[in-house]
Write a protein that holds these residues in place. Structure first.
Motif, PDB file in Angstrom:
ATOM      1  N   ILE A 142     -17.563  -8.258  11.387  1.00  9.50           N
ATOM      2  CA  ILE A 142     -16.199  -8.574  11.762  1.00  9.50           C
ATOM      3  C   ILE A 142     -16.413  -9.512  12.841  1.00  9.50           C
ATOM      4  CG2 ILE A 142     -13.948  -7.682  12.386  1.00  9.50           C
ATOM      5  CD1 ILE A 142     -14.861  -4.975  11.341  1.00  9.50           C
ATOM      6  N   TYR A 192     -13.331 -10.938   3.548  1.00 11.92           N
ATOM      7  CA  TYR A 192     -11.626 -10.637   3.873  1.00 11.92           C
ATOM      8  C   TYR A 192     -11.256 -11.584   5.147  1.00 11.92           C
ATOM      9  CZ  TYR A 192      -7.544  -8.478   5.607  1.00 11.92           C
ATOM     10  OH  TYR A 192      -6.215  -7.994   6.072  1.00 11.92           O
ATOM     11  N   ILE A 236     -12.109  -2.383   3.536  1.00 10.87           N
ATOM     12  CA  ILE A 236     -13.183  -3.251   3.859  1.00 10.87           C
ATOM     13  C   ILE A 236     -14.517  -3.028   3.466  1.00 10.87           C
ATOM     14  CG2 ILE A 236     -11.479  -4.718   5.188  1.00 10.87           C
ATOM     15  CD1 ILE A 236     -13.142  -3.509   7.852  1.00 10.87           C
ATOM     16  N   CYS A 249     -15.600  -9.774   7.505  1.00 12.68           N
ATOM     17  CA  CYS A 249     -14.129  -9.959   7.801  1.00 12.68           C
ATOM     18  C   CYS A 249     -14.011 -10.976   8.738  1.00 12.68           C
ATOM     19  CB  CYS A 249     -13.624  -8.549   8.212  1.00 12.68           C
ATOM     20  SG  CYS A 249     -13.497  -7.243   6.958  1.00 12.68           S
TER      21      CYS A 249
END
Length: 149
Positions: free
Chosen positions: A4, A88, A99, A105
């Motif tokens: 992320i 994403y 997710i 992400c």
């Protein structure tokens, strides 16, 4: 859980940054789902993706379009990743979809938007507490990305 990455915009607006980020995603052979909070945001980003460069083309579509499942980049507000994306991209303070099967992400937020900044900080804290692999990218004075430690 995917990697992320937080992108803190301070020099360049979202409409200019997003095409570059999405081109990098597509160059890796991945698909992306871009999650906005309202149709106005999605309309603006859709227009930008059509016109950001005369020298290149980034295939994309919107949720609800007939070819949405086949798009390498899909823009939407529902959080339903109908194109089987590996990446994403959140461009608004919205609830994450599931997710768990994704590669990465990206949370892209404008430093000048106090609400979005507060939301991003809350997400960082929550995800850090869950043990997620996080990275924080910030623009330097020249507008280039630097990974912060």
């Amino acid at each position: 859980m995917p990697d992320i990455w937080f992108y803190h915009l301070e020099k360049t607006p979202l409409a200019q940054v997003l095409p570059d980020l999405l081109e990098k995603v597509v160059q890796k052979g991945w698909r992306a789902y871009v999650h906005g909070h309202d149709d106005d945001t999605i309309d603006a980003l859709n227009g930008q993706l059509w016109s950001y460069s005369a020298a290149s083309f980034l295939a994309h579509g919107r949720e609800g379009d007939d070819l949405a499942p086949r798009q390498p980049v899909l823009l939407g507000t529902s959080g339903e990743i109908a194109n089987g994306a590996e990446v994403y991209v959140s461009v608004a303070p919205v609830d994450f979809p599931d997710i768990s099967g994704l590669q990465r992400c990206l949370l892209v937020f404008e430093g000048s938007d106090d609400d979005h900044l507060a939301w991003a900080r809350g997400q960082w804290k929550r995800l850090k507490g869950e043990g997620a692999d996080l990275a924080y990218w910030k623009q330097n004075p020249q507008g280039r990305w630097e990974k912060m430690q």
